[in-house]
Motif scaffolding. Sequence first.
Motif, PDB file in Angstrom:
ATOM      1  N   VAL A 158      32.070  -4.780  16.588  1.00  0.00           N
ATOM      2  CA  VAL A 158      32.922  -3.605  16.369  1.00  0.00           C
ATOM      3  C   VAL A 158      32.442  -2.428  17.223  1.00  0.00           C
ATOM      4  O   VAL A 158      33.248  -1.684  17.789  1.00  0.00           O
ATOM      5  CB  VAL A 158      32.941  -3.222  14.872  1.00  0.00           C
ATOM      6  N   PHE A 159      31.120  -2.253  17.294  1.00  0.00           N
ATOM      7  CA  PHE A 159      30.556  -1.145  18.072  1.00  0.00           C
ATOM      8  C   PHE A 159      30.307  -1.525  19.533  1.00  0.00           C
ATOM      9  O   PHE A 159      29.597  -0.825  20.252  1.00  0.00           O
ATOM     10  CB  PHE A 159      29.263  -0.647  17.421  1.00  0.00           C
ATOM     11  N   LYS A 160      30.887  -2.656  19.926  1.00  0.00           N
ATOM     12  CA  LYS A 160      30.888  -3.093  21.327  1.00  0.00           C
ATOM     13  C   LYS A 160      29.474  -3.199  21.917  1.00  0.00           C
ATOM     14  O   LYS A 160      29.184  -2.705  23.004  1.00  0.00           O
ATOM     15  CB  LYS A 160      31.746  -2.136  22.178  1.00  0.00           C
ATOM     16  N   LEU A 161      28.608  -3.879  21.176  1.00  0.00           N
ATOM     17  CA  LEU A 161      27.233  -4.084  21.633  1.00  0.00           C
ATOM     18  C   LEU A 161      27.042  -5.443  22.287  1.00  0.00           C
ATOM     19  O   LEU A 161      25.924  -5.833  22.592  1.00  0.00           O
ATOM     20  CB  LEU A 161      26.261  -3.942  20.444  1.00  0.00           C
ATOM     21  N   GLY A 162      28.145  -6.161  22.495  1.00  0.00           N
ATOM     22  CA  GLY A 162      28.047  -7.499  23.077  1.00  0.00           C
ATOM     23  C   GLY A 162      27.367  -7.504  24.429  1.00  0.00           C
ATOM     24  O   GLY A 162      26.572  -8.386  24.735  1.00  0.00           O
ATOM     25  N   ALA A 163      27.658  -6.496  25.243  1.00  0.00           N
ATOM     26  CA  ALA A 163      27.084  -6.450  26.589  1.00  0.00           C
ATOM     27  C   ALA A 163      25.585  -6.188  26.554  1.00  0.00           C
ATOM     28  O   ALA A 163      24.850  -6.621  27.447  1.00  0.00           O
ATOM     29  CB  ALA A 163      27.780  -5.374  27.413  1.00  0.00           C
ATOM     30  N   LEU A 164      25.089  -5.502  25.504  1.00  0.00           N
ATOM     31  CA  LEU A 164      23.671  -5.145  25.447  1.00  0.00           C
ATOM     32  C   LEU A 164      22.782  -6.376  25.306  1.00  0.00           C
ATOM     33  O   LEU A 164      21.671  -6.408  25.830  1.00  0.00           O
ATOM     34  CB  LEU A 164      23.412  -4.186  24.281  1.00  0.00           C
ATOM     35  N   ILE A 165      23.265  -7.391  24.571  1.00  0.00           N
ATOM     36  CA  ILE A 165      22.473  -8.598  24.361  1.00  0.00           C
ATOM     37  C   ILE A 165      22.162  -9.277  25.696  1.00  0.00           C
ATOM     38  O   ILE A 165      21.125  -9.907  25.868  1.00  0.00           O
ATOM     39  CB  ILE A 165      23.207  -9.560  23.403  1.00  0.00           C
ATOM     40  N   LYS A 166      23.068  -9.103  26.662  1.00  0.00           N
ATOM     41  CA  LYS A 166      22.870  -9.731  27.966  1.00  0.00           C
ATOM     42  C   LYS A 166      21.702  -9.116  28.736  1.00  0.00           C
ATOM     43  O   LYS A 166      21.252  -9.683  29.730  1.00  0.00           O
ATOM     44  CB  LYS A 166      24.150  -9.618  28.803  1.00  0.00           C
ATOM     45  N   PHE A 167      21.236  -7.945  28.283  1.00  0.00           N
ATOM     46  CA  PHE A 167      20.155  -7.282  28.993  1.00  0.00           C
ATOM     47  C   PHE A 167      18.774  -7.784  28.579  1.00  0.00           C
ATOM     48  O   PHE A 167      17.767  -7.298  29.081  1.00  0.00           O
ATOM     49  CB  PHE A 167      20.228  -5.761  28.784  1.00  0.00           C
ATOM     50  N   ILE A 168      18.717  -8.709  27.638  1.00  0.00           N
ATOM     51  CA  ILE A 168      17.418  -9.283  27.271  1.00  0.00           C
ATOM     52  C   ILE A 168      16.888 -10.053  28.476  1.00  0.00           C
ATOM     53  O   ILE A 168      17.566 -10.922  29.018  1.00  0.00           O
ATOM     54  CB  ILE A 168      17.546 -10.211  26.045  1.00  0.00           C
ATOM     55  N   PRO A 169      15.657  -9.750  28.927  1.00  0.00           N
ATOM     56  CA  PRO A 169      15.120 -10.378  30.151  1.00  0.00           C
ATOM     57  C   PRO A 169      15.092 -11.902  30.049  1.00  0.00           C
ATOM     58  O   PRO A 169      14.789 -12.457  28.983  1.00  0.00           O
ATOM     59  CB  PRO A 169      13.698  -9.808  30.246  1.00  0.00           C
ATOM     60  N   ARG A 170      15.410 -12.556  31.131  1.00  0.00           N
ATOM     61  CA  ARG A 170      15.453 -14.022  31.150  1.00  0.00           C
ATOM     62  C   ARG A 170      14.104 -14.657  30.803  1.00  0.00           C
ATOM     63  O   ARG A 170      14.069 -15.664  30.106  1.00  0.00           O
ATOM     64  CB  ARG A 170      15.953 -14.504  32.514  1.00  0.00           C
ATOM     65  N   PRO A 171      12.961 -14.109  31.275  1.00  0.00           N
ATOM     66  CA  PRO A 171      11.675 -14.707  30.880  1.00  0.00           C
ATOM     67  C   PRO A 171      11.477 -14.741  29.367  1.00  0.00           C
ATOM     68  O   PRO A 171      10.841 -15.654  28.849  1.00  0.00           O
ATOM     69  CB  PRO A 171      10.641 -13.804  31.553  1.00  0.00           C
ATOM     70  N   VAL A 172      12.030 -13.751  28.660  1.00  0.00           N
ATOM     71  CA  VAL A 172      11.914 -13.730  27.202  1.00  0.00           C
ATOM     72  C   VAL A 172      12.754 -14.851  26.599  1.00  0.00           C
ATOM     73  O   VAL A 172      12.291 -15.598  25.727  1.00  0.00           O
ATOM     74  CB  VAL A 172      12.348 -12.360  26.635  1.00  0.00           C
ATOM     75  N   THR A 173      14.007 -14.995  27.057  1.00  0.00           N
ATOM     76  CA  THR A 173      14.879 -16.050  26.505  1.00  0.00           C
ATOM     77  C   THR A 173      14.351 -17.439  26.845  1.00  0.00           C
ATOM     78  O   THR A 173      14.372 -18.338  26.005  1.00  0.00           O
ATOM     79  CB  THR A 173      16.322 -15.905  27.021  1.00  0.00           C
ATOM     80  N   ILE A 174      13.858 -17.625  28.078  1.00  0.00           N
ATOM     81  CA  ILE A 174      13.296 -18.922  28.450  1.00  0.00           C
ATOM     82  C   ILE A 174      12.058 -19.208  27.618  1.00  0.00           C
ATOM     83  O   ILE A 174      11.850 -20.331  27.135  1.00  0.00           O
ATOM     84  CB  ILE A 174      12.947 -18.968  29.947  1.00  0.00           C
ATOM     85  N   GLY A 175      11.233 -18.184  27.423  1.00  0.00           N
ATOM     86  CA  GLY A 175       9.985 -18.348  26.673  1.00  0.00           C
ATOM     87  C   GLY A 175      10.219 -18.764  25.240  1.00  0.00           C
ATOM     88  O   GLY A 175       9.621 -19.740  24.758  1.00  0.00           O
ATOM     89  N   PHE A 176      11.115 -18.046  24.531  1.00  0.00           N
ATOM     90  CA  PHE A 176      11.305 -18.416  23.124  1.00  0.00           C
ATOM     91  C   PHE A 176      12.124 -19.695  22.985  1.00  0.00           C
ATOM     92  O   PHE A 176      11.950 -20.452  22.029  1.00  0.00           O
ATOM     93  CB  PHE A 176      11.867 -17.254  22.288  1.00  0.00           C
ATOM     94  N   THR A 177      13.000 -19.980  23.941  1.00  0.00           N
ATOM     95  CA  THR A 177      13.755 -21.243  23.888  1.00  0.00           C
ATOM     96  C   THR A 177      12.820 -22.435  24.062  1.00  0.00           C
ATOM     97  O   THR A 177      12.922 -23.435  23.333  1.00  0.00           O
ATOM     98  CB  THR A 177      14.841 -21.269  24.980  1.00  0.00           C
ATOM     99  N   ALA A 178      11.900 -22.323  25.019  1.00  0.00           N
ATOM    100  CA  ALA A 178      10.922 -23.394  25.228  1.00  0.00           C
ATOM    101  C   ALA A 178      10.005 -23.526  24.023  1.00  0.00           C
ATOM    102  O   ALA A 178       9.638 -24.647  23.615  1.00  0.00           O
ATOM    103  CB  ALA A 178      10.102 -23.111  26.487  1.00  0.00           C
ATOM    104  N   GLY A 179       9.640 -22.399  23.423  1.00  0.00           N
ATOM    105  CA  GLY A 179       8.798 -22.435  22.224  1.00  0.00           C
ATOM    106  C   GLY A 179       9.507 -23.106  21.062  1.00  0.00           C
ATOM    107  O   GLY A 179       8.911 -23.920  20.336  1.00  0.00           O
ATOM    108  N   ILE A 180      10.784 -22.785  20.875  1.00  0.00           N
ATOM    109  CA  ILE A 180      11.581 -23.425  19.823  1.00  0.00           C
ATOM    110  C   ILE A 180      11.671 -24.930  20.065  1.00  0.00           C
ATOM    111  O   ILE A 180      11.586 -25.730  19.128  1.00  0.00           O
ATOM    112  CB  ILE A 180      12.991 -22.792  19.767  1.00  0.00           C
ATOM    113  N   ALA A 181      11.833 -25.311  21.332  1.00  0.00           N
ATOM    114  CA  ALA A 181      11.909 -26.739  21.675  1.00  0.00           C
ATOM    115  C   ALA A 181      10.628 -27.465  21.274  1.00  0.00           C
ATOM    116  O   ALA A 181      10.671 -28.580  20.734  1.00  0.00           O
ATOM    117  CB  ALA A 181      12.162 -26.900  23.170  1.00  0.00           C
ATOM    118  N   VAL A 182       9.487 -26.836  21.522  1.00  0.00           N
ATOM    119  CA  VAL A 182       8.199 -27.441  21.132  1.00  0.00           C
ATOM    120  C   VAL A 182       8.129 -27.595  19.611  1.00  0.00           C
ATOM    121  O   VAL A 182       7.670 -28.633  19.099  1.00  0.00           O
ATOM    122  CB  VAL A 182       7.024 -26.573  21.642  1.00  0.00           C
ATOM    123  N   LEU A 183       8.574 -26.594  18.872  1.00  0.00           N
ATOM    124  CA  LEU A 183       8.527 -26.657  17.415  1.00  0.00           C
ATOM    125  C   LEU A 183       9.449 -27.750  16.877  1.00  0.00           C
ATOM    126  O   LEU A 183       9.088 -28.469  15.939  1.00  0.00           O
ATOM    127  CB  LEU A 183       8.924 -25.297  16.832  1.00  0.00           C
TER     128      LEU A 183
END
Length: 588
Positions: free
Chosen positions: A107-132
């Motif tokens: 509603v507050f149009k924050l969809g675009a902000l999520i895209k600003f999360i740095p890729r190393p962070v998303t890759i890091g936690f995705t790989a960590g989740i995969a290990v778990l």
Amino acid sequence: MKGIGRYAGYRLSDLRKDLISGLIVGIIAIPLGMAFAIASGVKPEYGLYTTIIAGILISLLGGSKFQIGGPTGAFIPILFAIVMQYGYENLLIAGMMAGVMLILMGVFKLGALIKFIPRPVTIGFTAGIAVLIFSGQIVNVLGLKGVTKHEDFYSNMKEIGMHIGTINIYSLLTAGVCLAVLLLVPKFAPKVPASLLGLILSTLIATIFFEGQVATIGSSFGAIPANLPQFHLPEVTWERIMKLLQPAFVIAMLGGIESLLSAVVADGMTGSRHNSNRELIGQGIANVVTPLFGGIPATGAIARTATNIKSGAVSPLSGVIHGVVVLLVLILFAPYASLIPLASMAPVLMLVAWNMSERKSFAHVLRTKTGDSLVLLLTFLLTVFTSLTTAVEVGLILAVILFVKRMSEMLKVAKVLPDPDHKHEKVMAHMVREGHDCPQISLYTIEGPLFFGAADMFEKSVMDSLSERPGMLLLRMGKVPFMDTTGEANLASLIKHFERSGGMVLLSGIQEQPLEMLKRTGLLERINPAHRFEHTGEAINYALQHLNQDKCKGCKHFAFRECAALSSAGTEPEQQQKWKRVAAKVTS
């Protein structure tokens, strides 16, 4: 038939394509839904309920034509931790709260902000989740007995080590059969749903040859009911809401990231464009409704969305059909699902973990040996050994710190003078040297963003160079693309200090954003309009006209071309004309 919006131009022939793709994705979603639920610490039917309800709602209300929603592997460690710490009932409340948060974000149009999360962070936690996820299935593959499940990775690995002597050879064989099917079928029969075939074949072998020797869904969780999910409103209290704020926020953030990443993948495969804010609202509504029927949090599933597109989906109707297919299978074949061994489900989840690990991207970022490598590694390790919340928080903070550091290093402050050998008398830093610098005019080029991370360095660089107290300070601002309030404050301090000493500050080439900042803070009004210039040449011309000519007599610095005439005290009108001609050549 014709439609509007996401169904514009929809024809009867498209319905056939959506039916086929919906059927294929629905069949694939069945084993995944049960496996994700079991790995999350809840009954397998809750995964199916999520697939049905959330899958239909996300397709109907989301912002992507091809998005397939449902339970995903990314949620497993988070949901398992919530179940362990707060219980299943509170997981439902946390899921509903996360849904409300997602709706508000949309509603507050924050969809675009999520895209600003740095890729190393998303890759890091995705790989960590995969290990778990992968490590969490070792117990089921080996068929270990007496193992207590814990929230953290270290304790679970310790449990495996303590009970390694209880390996069940029948579980190993069952898992091996399923894994072989998962690996071989895509190579020889890519259109056959390997996960479903693997479950069926390994279940048949275990039932015929190892009956009673391996743990099954039925023996571990009870029989899967062959009926529709029942409406149940969890008991929501203010105390529970406050207690579940943090886990709900984590679910919302991860759900938003996963769904928008999946939508971006769909856009890339189809050439379409999704509506990120509508997608968040659709995801939010689905996560508010699904827990009312016992379902767990859901988001966009990248692999299933890609399969949907490859199977020929045309509209969101394929996602609705996929949910209906799962519903029909639940009603017709639920008793048979209870016979599936946990050892058969484990390879399915392990393969999901392997595919979501982003191992190539992980290795690529590590090889760069930059600050991003550190962010990636730290996020990954914290995800595995602490929690996703801690990992993302620390990863984001570190990424921001490194970004500020890089940006501050981009700011360059250089003392410059015109180069007579250059065609347009361009000002250059190498022209400033001992014995060749104007005692009355200090000319500086500022290049880069003037913000809180670099503003102090800017002021210090200029102030340290003004020990000889020149009468005029000319700041070339044409290469300053951005200025924040800290940068403005330091510039104001510099101007105030210089003018208090009787000096004059000239500014040239101020860009639009810094100029707007100076207007908003009021600093622009305090600067004499006659001291602001579009081009450096105009500013130099003005400065030369306001020199103390007595100090020029006998000066041997010859910083400007006309200094020879000034030093020998030539006639003033001729000097004035020459200054104007030379200064006009100097560009910014």
